[in-house]
Scaffold this motif. Structure first.
Motif, mmCIF file in Angstrom:
data_model
loop_
_atom_site.group_PDB
_atom_site.id
_atom_site.type_symbol
_atom_site.label_atom_id
_atom_site.label_comp_id
_atom_site.label_asym_id
_atom_site.label_seq_id
_atom_site.Cartn_x
_atom_site.Cartn_y
_atom_site.Cartn_z
ATOM 1 N N PHE A 698 0.829 -1.210 0.000
ATOM 2 C CA PHE A 698 0.000 0.000 0.000
ATOM 3 C C PHE A 698 0.863 1.259 0.000
ATOM 4 N N ASP A 699 1.919 1.262 0.814
ATOM 5 C CA ASP A 699 2.779 2.449 0.895
ATOM 6 C C ASP A 699 3.272 2.854 -0.486
ATOM 7 N N GLN A 700 3.711 1.875 -1.256
ATOM 8 C CA GLN A 700 4.321 2.181 -2.542
ATOM 9 C C GLN A 700 3.290 2.609 -3.583
ATOM 10 N N ARG A 701 2.042 2.269 -3.381
ATOM 11 C CA ARG A 701 1.016 2.560 -4.383
ATOM 12 C C ARG A 701 -0.015 3.578 -3.903
ATOM 13 N N LEU A 702 0.244 4.181 -2.761
ATOM 14 C CA LEU A 702 -0.766 5.039 -2.150
ATOM 15 C C LEU A 702 -1.202 6.151 -3.086
ATOM 16 N N VAL A 726 -13.393 3.186 0.155
ATOM 17 C CA VAL A 726 -13.654 2.471 1.404
ATOM 18 C C VAL A 726 -12.760 1.238 1.531
ATOM 19 N N ALA A 727 -12.394 0.624 0.402
ATOM 20 C CA ALA A 727 -11.492 -0.535 0.452
ATOM 21 C C ALA A 727 -10.125 -0.153 1.020
ATOM 22 N N LEU A 728 -9.763 1.126 0.887
ATOM 23 C CA LEU A 728 -8.471 1.585 1.408
ATOM 24 C C LEU A 728 -8.521 1.926 2.892
ATOM 25 N N THR A 729 -9.713 1.955 3.480
ATOM 26 C CA THR A 729 -9.862 2.411 4.861
ATOM 27 C C THR A 729 -9.044 1.595 5.862
ATOM 28 N N PRO A 730 -8.996 0.252 5.800
ATOM 29 C CA PRO A 730 -8.160 -0.472 6.775
ATOM 30 C C PRO A 730 -6.697 -0.038 6.732
ATOM 31 N N TYR A 731 -6.184 0.202 5.532
ATOM 32 C CA TYR A 731 -4.801 0.689 5.428
ATOM 33 C C TYR A 731 -4.676 2.103 5.991
ATOM 34 N N PHE A 732 -5.605 2.990 5.611
ATOM 35 C CA PHE A 732 -5.573 4.355 6.139
ATOM 36 C C PHE A 732 -5.584 4.334 7.672
ATOM 37 N N ASP A 733 -6.459 3.536 8.237
ATOM 38 C CA ASP A 733 -6.624 3.487 9.687
ATOM 39 C C ASP A 733 -5.373 2.923 10.350
ATOM 40 N N HIS A 734 -4.820 1.863 9.782
ATOM 41 C CA HIS A 734 -3.666 1.197 10.385
ATOM 42 C C HIS A 734 -2.413 2.066 10.299
ATOM 43 N N SER A 735 -2.290 2.844 9.197
ATOM 44 C CA SER A 735 -1.069 3.620 8.960
ATOM 45 C C SER A 735 -1.232 5.092 9.283
ATOM 46 N N ASN A 736 -2.377 5.478 9.828
ATOM 47 C CA ASN A 736 -2.608 6.876 10.225
ATOM 48 C C ASN A 736 -2.505 7.832 9.046
ATOM 49 N N ARG A 737 -3.015 7.433 7.896
ATOM 50 C CA ARG A 737 -2.951 8.262 6.690
ATOM 51 C C ARG A 737 -4.227 9.098 6.602
ATOM 52 N N TYR A 738 -4.367 10.054 7.506
ATOM 53 C CA TYR A 738 -5.619 10.801 7.606
ATOM 54 C C TYR A 738 -5.833 11.732 6.412
ATOM 55 N N ASP A 739 -4.768 12.344 5.886
ATOM 56 C CA ASP A 739 -4.942 13.265 4.759
ATOM 57 C C ASP A 739 -5.465 12.532 3.529
ATOM 58 N N GLU A 740 -4.851 11.405 3.198
ATOM 59 C CA GLU A 740 -5.298 10.641 2.039
ATOM 60 C C GLU A 740 -6.682 10.038 2.270
ATOM 61 N N TRP A 741 -6.933 9.622 3.514
ATOM 62 C CA TRP A 741 -8.247 9.081 3.875
ATOM 63 C C TRP A 741 -9.323 10.139 3.614
ATOM 64 N N ARG A 742 -9.093 11.347 4.119
ATOM 65 C CA ARG A 742 -10.071 12.423 3.955
ATOM 66 C C ARG A 742 -10.239 12.790 2.471
#
Length: 1007
Positions: A698-702, A726-742
């Motif tokens: 995920f990190d490399q393809r974010l 929404v499929a990306l949400t578990p990764y966002f949540d686990h990695s604290n990627r709030y900007d990309e999540w939003r």
């Protein structure tokens, strides 16, 4: 009194990492701790520095707490490892750490000893004891070395040596069987080895020898044919001399076919008895001079050969030339006269504006003393619509060599012959700038090695015989900034290096673009660097700023595009729909019409407009579009028809959705995932994500993943847009990627609302509400989560309603200590029980346990926590297990059981570290600091709370930051640092006011 000997300890590298004492496995918990042990074992009895261990654990991105973490891992190892030959199994020195291991304790050392003993017997002709020792050595292997740990660059060499030794041992083992007359066993082993290592010629040689010795000449000849077919077909080389000689002996029916020496490499060198060519031993200084060079062919028309001029045509290199030391050193080594060989041809290849001509001029100027007979230069205009013909260029070069215009031959072939004649034996450097391709270059090559040729070309010329290709990349960031400062010498660049860095980054570090940017700045002395950097911000119009004195980046790029096939140009334009400049192979191919993708893709790569990028995580091929070409593509993509945009967006989002959902299954369970929608999930040609490194995948393809959401939403593909977000949400949540999540959720939400997609809207509102909850914006979070709950209820979506209710319970627990949190959590639990989702049930039980703990109902809290912990462990949900352990630790702190609290919190931190969840680890470390304070260990308490504070500040978690500041205030008070304590309390109070908007804010319960 007789003292029983200590149980024997053994360490295993030859397979998964293993420690045993007295025949029983010794557990070494924690991946990072096991990696430290593995590195120390690979360097047993030698000192390893802390920096080396840090680099092994975290590569190029160590956390700020790397040293503290390393000390923790080493401390843990000291406690769990059995005693060794020294008083301390791991000793600390001024230069690092040393693991003490006896000779017979490490399987790799025992293996090497057995191989040496076997070799001694083998060389003495004692094959039976050699075979027995090899048997014993090979039994030590349990699989690939360190098979249970992630690969590390520092381990490649030692593990590679072990693997090679194992192969040698297996080869010697098979040969020993043959030497003992046990042909069946030896032949079977050799066939297996040759199948696994088909290009190791010594294996085929042993197999042929064994088959012949067993009287199976036909099989021996068939083995030779198989080996030759593999070598020729796959590598394009003939078998070595030893294989060929064995083949001849078998054909001749020789009874004296000598067995090949075990473990020896196949000799591939020419027969030593062959004479050495005189040219190979002739020193360069003894090469023929121009005066004594061989006579050239008679010149055309019987005209006497004119005297040869000594041209010096190299263009001046730019006075502000910077960098390129690697390329210059390589060219220094290549551009040398070689009278004994053909002329050296070096080709500098790269995209427009990358500085090939400047590099060629600089490299040529450094070697002029090697070419005293002249330096020729020709501009071939290969990147234009009218590249120069070879005949025209040859005429120009002949005139530079002193041939009068009236005496120039008319035919191109005759001009080429005279050109080669004039250069024969002469030390001349020829620079051919901006070549179109091989057809334009070949007629311009000299015939003898006293001359050297340096070519620049936008296309990669792979079919030019013997050419050395040097790809010219963009400048490094430091070199690009130095170049900009030399063009703008008034000090503005040095005054604002950050803005200067933004300019060079916007220029893609391309020398031409940096020069044009510098020229614009130099022409406007009153404009600040920051103002010009703002003009180059991403978006339309960037290329319009990069022009000066009649030159522009846009005009430099267009000729390369005009020479491409139409479908390649269309693919570049479609790429402009996406903000990411790097995309995997399958995405790039989806931009083409599939039947023609190979040809068009090859054309882009050969034109250096696409650069392949290695992918160490998944091993899939990826491509990068140069930044400024991507700017051009973004502008052009605005003209694509809507249907075409939707087609591209649909293909790409379908592929990413399939891959993202696949990768998510390897992450810790996440309750945020909704009931699936109806979006396409096909992914032709897309490789399956690795199961062992989902976060790295995920990190490399974010960027590309979030990009795909934006493009699908912009094309009004609302269903794939919301599902992918929404499929990306578990990764966002686990990695604290709030900007990309939003960003992804807002983009998809707009599309879902435009289409009236209430299912998608409800799912996206849940995600946005969760972000607001994490950032302590409780009123906004409640509003979104309540709307999500209502929509889910209206749609009959039990899962969606349960997830939203859980979020609302968390809002109530954190914002209103005596609110309705329990009611919301019970509603959530009812939904998850109805769905049979035990993971989610464990999370709700954990939340209910926190409420009971906060309200002083400690027995009920304990029961809820235990229920959650047992479920998490039974399901193998380690992330949930760590969360519950953290809360149990907090409970034990509350009831004053510090020893138990520290044990549970330490276990939680270790799991969070293994899973890469810094946010949750921060909470556990913060609670650990509070426990340490109750035990009087103020120094460690200060360190833990400081670490937690850093995590919360980096992630924007104001509530966590406030709690950490309050803990530090207590530490300072205990240390009688009243001023620091008062300052920390005031900062914490201000954060609480910001969170609640209440000037009378009180301390909120921790999460």
């Amino acid at each position: 009194m007789i003292v029983a000997p200590a149980p024997r300890t053994t360490f295993g590298l030859l397979g998964p990492l293993r420690v045993r004492a007295g025949g029983v496995d010794v557990p070494v918990p924690g991946a990072k701790r096991r990696m430290v042990l593995a590195h120390l074992l690979l360097h047993a009895n030698r000192v390893v520095s802390a920096d080396e261990l840090t680099a092994t654990l975290w590569a190029d991105d160590p956390p700020r707490t790397a040293r503290d973490n390393l000390y923790t891992y080493l401390s843990g190892l000291r406690h769990c490892l059995p005693p060794g030959p020294e008083p301390a199994r791991i000793s600390t020195t001024p230069h690092g750490y040393q693991l003490h291991v006896a000779d017979d304790e490490l399987d790799a050392a025992v293996f090497a000893t057995l191989l040496r003993q076997a070799a001694a017997h083998r060389h003495a002709g004692r094959w039976r004891p050699a075979l027995d020792l090899l048997d014993e050595a090979l039994r030590l292997w349990r699989g690939a070395p360190l098979a249970d740990l992630p690969a590390r660059p520092a381990w490649s060499a030692p593990l590679g040596r072990l693997t090679e030794l194992r192969l040698d041992a297996r080869e010697q083992h098979a040969v020993a069987h043959v030497r003992l007359g046990e042909h069946g066993a030896g032949i079977g082993e050799l066939r297996e080895l040759a199948t696994d290592h088909p290009f190791r010629e010594s294996l085929w040689l042993h197999l042929m020898t064994a088959l012949a010795a067993a009287g199976r000449r036909a099989d021996a000849l068939a083995a030779y044919r198989q080996a030759r077919d593999l070598l020729v077909g796959e590598l394009g080389v003939e078998p070595g001399a030893a294989l060929v000689e064995a083949h001849r002996a078998i054909l001749a029916g020789s009874d004296h076919l000598a067995p090949a020496p075990a473990g020896a490499a196949t000799p591939d060198a020419p027969d030593a008895a062959q004479p050495v060519p005189v040219s190979a031993t002739t020193p360069a200084a003894a090469a023929p001079s121009p005066a004594t060079a061989p006579a050239a062919a008679d010149p055309p028309s019987g005209v006497p050969e004119p005297p040869v001029a000594v041209p010096h045509q190299l263009p001046a290199y730019p006075a502000d030339f910077v960098g390129r030391q690697v390329e210059l050193d390589r060219l220094d080594a290549l551009l040398r006269p070689d009278p004994a060989g053909p002329p050296t041809v070096a080709c500098l290849v790269g995209m427009a504006g990358v500085g090939k001509t400047a590099l060629a001029a600089r490299a040529g100027s450094r070697v002029t003393d090697r070419f005293p007979d002249g330096q020729l230069y020709a501009q071939l205009h290969g990147s234009t619509d009218r590249p120069r013909g070879a005949g025209q260029v040859l005429g120009e070069l002949l005139r530079a060599l002193g041939v009068p215009r009236p005496q120039l031959p008319r035919r191109t072939a005759e001009r080429a012959a005279q050109y080669r004649s004039l250069l024969a034996g002469r030390r001349v450097l020829v620079v051919l700038d901006d070549a179109a391709g091989v057809d334009q270059i070949e007629p311009l090559l000299p015939a003898t090695g006293t001359a050297a040729v340096l070519v620049t070309c936008r296309r990669t010329v792979t079919t030019l015989p013997g050419a050395h290709l040097l790809s010219v990349p963009a400048l490094t960031p430091d070199d690009a900034r130095t170049l900009l400062a030399r063009i703008v010498p008034d000090g503005r660049i040095e005054h604002d290096p950050a803005a200067a860095g933004r300019i060079t980054r916007a220029c893609g570090y391309l020398p031409l673009a940096v020069r044009l940017a510098g020229a614009r700045l130099a022409a406007h002395p009153h404009q600040s660097v920051a103002q010009f950097a703002a003009l180059l911000a991403p978006g339309p119009g960037r290329l319009d700023q990069l022009h000066a004195d009649g030159r522009s980046v846009r005009e430099a790029l267009l000729p390369s595009l005009r020479r491409l096939p139409d479908d390649a140009v269309l693919a570049v334009t479609r790429w402009g729909l996406f903000a990411s400049e790097t995309q995997p192979d399958w995405v790039v191919r989806s931009l083409f019409d599939l039947p023609r993708s190979d040809r068009a893709l090859d054309a882009l790569v050969e034109a250096n407009l696409l650069r392949p990028v290695a992918d160490p995580v998944a091993g899939e091929l990826r491509y990068r579009l140069p930044e400024l070409l991507h700017c051009h593509a973004t502008e052009a993509a605005g003209q694509l028809p809507p249907d075409e945009r939707r087609g591209v967006a649909g293909r790409v989002s379908a592929g990413w959705l399939a891959r993202a959902e696949d990768a998510t299954t390897a992450l810790p369970h996440c309750v945020f995932l909704p009931r699936p929608g109806t979006a396409d999930r096909s992914a032709p040609g897309a490789p399956t994500p690795p199961r062992t490194a989902p976060l790295a995948w995920f990190d490399q393809r974010l960027g590309a993943l979030v990009d795909a959401v934006d493009v699908a939403a912009a094309a009004d593909l609302h269903e794939p847009a919301w599902e992918l977000a929404v499929a990306l949400t578990p990764y966002f949540d686990h990695s604290n990627r709030y900007d990309e999540w939003r960003r992804s959720h807002r983009s998809a939400l707009a599309a879902a609302r435009r289409a009236g997609n209430r299912h998608g809207e409800a799912a996206l509102l849940r995600g946005l509400g969760q972000i607001l909850l994490y950032q302590d914006r409780y009123g906004e979070a409640r509003e979104l989560l309540l709307r999500s709950y209502q929509l889910s209820r209206e749609l009959g979506d039990v899962r969606g309603a349960a997830v939203a209710a859980s979020g609302l319970g968390s809002v109530e627990r954190l914002a209103v200590p005596r609110g309705n949190a329990t009611r919301w959590f019970r509603r959530s639990l009812e939904g998850f029980v109805a769905l049979g989702d035990e993971n989610a049930q464990a999370q709700v039980h954990n939340n209910l346990g926190m409420i009971n703990r906060d309200r002083g109902r400690y027995d009920q809290a304990h029961d809820r926590f235990q229920q959650a912990l047992q479920t998490a462990r039974r399901l193998g949900d380690r992330h949930r297990e760590a969360n519950v352990l953290r809360e149990i630790g907090a409970l034990n702190l509350t009831v004053r059981r510090p020893t138990a609290a520290l044990r549970q919190l330490t276990a939680a931190v270790e799991i969070f570290d293994q899973l890469g969840d810094t946010h949750c680890a921060g909470y556990a470390i913060q609670t650990m600091g509070r426990v340490l304070l109750t035990t009087g260990d103020e120094r460690r308490a200060h360190r833990s709370l400081g670490r937690a504070l850093g995590v919360f500040r980096r992630l924007g978690d104001r509530s966590g930051e406030a709690t950490a500041m309050e803990g530090l205030a207590e530490v300072y008070a205990a240390q009688r640092r009243s001023r620091d304590a008062a300052s920390s309390r005031e900062k914490a109070l201000e954060l609480r006011r910001q969170i609640t908007g209440d000037t009378e804010a009180t301390r909120l319960p921790h999460r």
